[in-house]
Write a protein that holds these residues in place. Structure first.
Motif, short mmCIF file in Angstrom:
data_model
loop_
_atom_site.label_atom_id
_atom_site.label_comp_id
_atom_site.label_asym_id
_atom_site.label_seq_id
_atom_site.Cartn_x
_atom_site.Cartn_y
_atom_site.Cartn_z
N GLY A 22 0.67 10.51 11.12
CA GLY A 22 -0.72 10.54 10.63
C GLY A 22 -0.76 9.87 9.27
O GLY A 22 0.08 9.00 8.97
N PHE A 23 -1.67 10.33 8.43
CA PHE A 23 -1.82 9.69 7.12
C PHE A 23 -2.01 10.75 6.04
O PHE A 23 -2.86 11.63 6.18
CB PHE A 23 -3.02 8.74 7.13
CG PHE A 23 -3.09 7.88 5.91
CD1 PHE A 23 -2.59 6.58 5.92
CD2 PHE A 23 -3.62 8.38 4.72
CE1 PHE A 23 -2.62 5.81 4.78
CE2 PHE A 23 -3.64 7.61 3.57
CZ PHE A 23 -3.14 6.32 3.60
N GLY A 24 -1.23 10.63 4.97
CA GLY A 24 -1.50 11.44 3.78
C GLY A 24 -1.15 12.92 3.89
O GLY A 24 -1.68 13.73 3.14
N LEU A 133 5.55 3.35 3.65
CA LEU A 133 5.51 4.40 2.62
C LEU A 133 4.26 4.14 1.79
O LEU A 133 4.17 3.12 1.10
CB LEU A 133 6.76 4.34 1.74
CG LEU A 133 6.88 5.51 0.78
CD1 LEU A 133 7.35 6.76 1.51
CD2 LEU A 133 7.85 5.20 -0.36
N TYR A 134 3.30 5.04 1.87
CA TYR A 134 2.06 4.87 1.10
C TYR A 134 2.31 5.37 -0.32
O TYR A 134 2.95 6.41 -0.53
CB TYR A 134 0.94 5.68 1.75
CG TYR A 134 -0.43 5.41 1.15
CD1 TYR A 134 -1.10 4.22 1.41
CD2 TYR A 134 -1.04 6.35 0.33
CE1 TYR A 134 -2.35 3.98 0.86
CE2 TYR A 134 -2.30 6.10 -0.22
CZ TYR A 134 -2.94 4.91 0.05
OH TYR A 134 -4.17 4.67 -0.49
N ILE A 135 1.80 4.62 -1.28
CA ILE A 135 2.06 4.93 -2.69
C ILE A 135 0.73 5.18 -3.38
O ILE A 135 -0.19 4.36 -3.28
CB ILE A 135 2.79 3.74 -3.37
CG1 ILE A 135 4.05 3.38 -2.56
CG2 ILE A 135 3.14 4.06 -4.81
CD1 ILE A 135 4.70 2.08 -3.01
N ARG A 136 0.62 6.29 -4.07
CA ARG A 136 -0.65 6.65 -4.69
C ARG A 136 -0.48 6.83 -6.21
O ARG A 136 -0.16 7.92 -6.69
CB ARG A 136 -1.12 7.95 -4.02
CG ARG A 136 -2.33 8.65 -4.62
CD ARG A 136 -3.54 7.77 -4.76
NE ARG A 136 -4.06 7.19 -3.55
CZ ARG A 136 -4.94 7.73 -2.72
NH1 ARG A 136 -5.42 8.91 -2.96
NH2 ARG A 136 -5.37 7.08 -1.65
N PRO A 137 -0.66 5.75 -6.98
CA PRO A 137 -0.71 5.89 -8.44
C PRO A 137 -2.06 6.52 -8.82
O PRO A 137 -3.10 6.17 -8.26
CB PRO A 137 -0.65 4.44 -8.94
CG PRO A 137 -0.23 3.62 -7.75
CD PRO A 137 -0.75 4.35 -6.56
N THR A 298 -11.39 -3.98 6.45
CA THR A 298 -10.10 -4.35 5.87
C THR A 298 -9.78 -3.38 4.72
O THR A 298 -10.64 -3.09 3.90
CB THR A 298 -10.12 -5.78 5.29
OG1 THR A 298 -10.99 -5.83 4.15
CG2 THR A 298 -10.58 -6.82 6.30
N GLY A 299 -8.57 -2.86 4.71
CA GLY A 299 -8.20 -1.94 3.62
C GLY A 299 -6.70 -1.69 3.64
O GLY A 299 -6.05 -1.90 4.68
N THR A 300 -6.16 -1.24 2.54
CA THR A 300 -4.71 -1.01 2.48
C THR A 300 -4.30 0.07 3.47
O THR A 300 -3.35 -0.09 4.24
CB THR A 300 -4.30 -0.59 1.06
OG1 THR A 300 -4.59 -1.67 0.20
CG2 THR A 300 -2.81 -0.26 0.98
N ALA A 301 -5.01 1.19 3.44
CA ALA A 301 -4.62 2.31 4.28
C ALA A 301 -4.77 1.96 5.76
O ALA A 301 -3.87 2.18 6.55
CB ALA A 301 -5.44 3.54 3.91
N ALA A 302 -5.93 1.42 6.12
CA ALA A 302 -6.23 1.18 7.53
C ALA A 302 -5.76 -0.20 8.02
O ALA A 302 -5.72 -0.43 9.22
CB ALA A 302 -7.72 1.34 7.77
C1 COI Z 1 -6.62 2.61 0.75
O1 COI Z 1 -7.08 1.87 1.62
O2 COI Z 1 -5.46 2.55 0.35
C2 COI Z 1 -7.43 3.63 0.13
O3 COI Z 1 -7.21 3.93 -0.98
C3 COI Z 1 -8.40 4.36 0.90
C4 COI Z 1 -8.05 5.81 0.81
C5 COI Z 1 -9.26 6.60 0.82
C6 COI Z 1 -7.04 6.22 1.82
#
Ligand code: COI
Length: 355
Positions: A22-24, A133-137, A298-302
């Protein structure tokens, strides 16, 4: 910058099934932190992932001085570990910081922090294509004070976690619902900053959409309520009669890094791209004429999220044949090939960090 590292004594179990991530929801073993006080950043450190203790009067909790970013690390070419365009995220974070009267970060310092943290937890980077690996600064205001003014102290932290698809549909086409009661952001506001309040502002419409069976919200501009801005947590692109159209960066939408990458790819393929206001009426008309060929977020997460259906007021239209279009597929395949090192990286978007 010397980062003090305290390793965890209790490493967590790393999930084995990448596609079930999943995500997050899952976080790696360590996090990076650094403090801002007396006008400078200090005490860069990596410690075991865990709760942060803060005063309940911390200003971030009351007045929303919070900014964040999202980027990803991958296993790419030659078994290396790569970040995708990390400097773009840091530049955007600094623009968000300026808008919210928060301190800027030294990009080289952040790159060092990202490298140290990701390499320390490199076993957490999924190996399955489409996973990363998702990175959240994140930066938050820390002054314990209940008056409205910019804080003098801040905490900058970076957490990471392995992820699969952001939306449950993954790369499958989604149905979207045009918000006509709520707006996301207005020019001159903070819509082009990556700050928590923009996401809080989107929740009511998102719940309305869900109730009616749609998975994401298509946002219209706040003034005329006619021009498309974003979709869900992404930028959005429409292919009409051969031309790809996306909203211009005029202050109310987020300047997406995937958006920028997609525009660059489209131009290199000689696909006409136009950053201009596009009204929902023009989209409905294109659908009536049969020229609405593709729509995708278009987006980083998706990454890329194709759209199969759009609802606006009492009308519902299907996009193309309701399946993922060839252009969305080509963009998705090309981005993944670049990120996972299976294709060329002609723009030098991938930064190797393990050498
Ligand atoms: C991303 O696309 O990385 C975002 O920050 C959206 C986020 C709400 C998951």
């Amino acid at each position: 910058m010397v980062i003090k590292i305290t390793r965890t004594e209790k490493p967590k179990e790393i999930p084995k099934d990448d596609l079930a991530l999943g995500f997050g929801k899952v976080f790696s073993d360590h996090m990076f932190l650094m403090d801002y006080e007396s006008l400078s950043w200090s005490n860069p450190r990596i410690i075991p992932y865990g709760p942060i203790s803060m005063d309940p009067a911390s200003m971030c909790l009351h007045y929303g001085q919070e900014i964040f970013e999202g980027l990803k690390a991958y296993h790419g070419k030659d078994d290396g570990i790569y970040l995708f365009r990390p400097r773009k995220n840091i530049e955007r974070m600094n623009r968000s910081a300026k808008r919210l009267m928060m301190p800027e970060l030294d990009p080289d310092m952040v790159i060092d922090a990202l490298k140290e943290l990701v390499l320390l937890d490199k076993d957490w980077i999924p190996t399955t294509e489409g996973c990363s690996l998702y990175i959240r600064p994140t930066m938050i205001a820390m002054d314990p004070f209940l008056g409205v003014r910019p804080s003098n102290t801040y905490l900058f932290f970076i957490i990471t976690g392995p992820v699969a698809a952001y939306y449950a549909e993954g790369f499958n086409p989604v149905s979207i619902y045009t918000a006509d009661k709520y707006v996301r952001a207005v020019r001159g506001g903070v819509g082009d900053a990556k700050t928590a309040g923009n996401y809080a502002a989107s929740l009511a419409a998102q719940m309305d959409a869900k109730k009616q069976g749609y998975s994401q919200v298509l946002w219209l501009d706040a003034i005329e309520r006619r021009y498309v801005e974003e979709v869900g947590t992404m930028n959005i692109m429409f292919k009409i009669a051969g031309e790809v159209i996306t909203a211009p960066l005029k202050g109310s939408i987020l300047p997406g890094i995937t958006r920028d990458s997609v525009i660059t790819l489209l131009k290199s393929w000689n696909v006409p791209v136009s950053e201009r206001p596009l009204s929902i009426d023009e989209i409905m008309e294109a659908s009536d004429k049969g020229t609405l060929e593709e729509v995708f977020g278009t987006g980083t997460a998706a990454i890329i999220s194709p759209v199969k259906e759009i609802a606006y007021k009492d009308k519902k239209i299907q996009v193309g044949d309701g399946k993922t279009g060839p252009l969305a597929q080509k963009i998705y395949d090309t981005l993944l090939a670049i990120q996972y090192g299976k294709g060329e990286d002609p723009y030098g978007w991938c930064m190797r960090i393990d050498k």
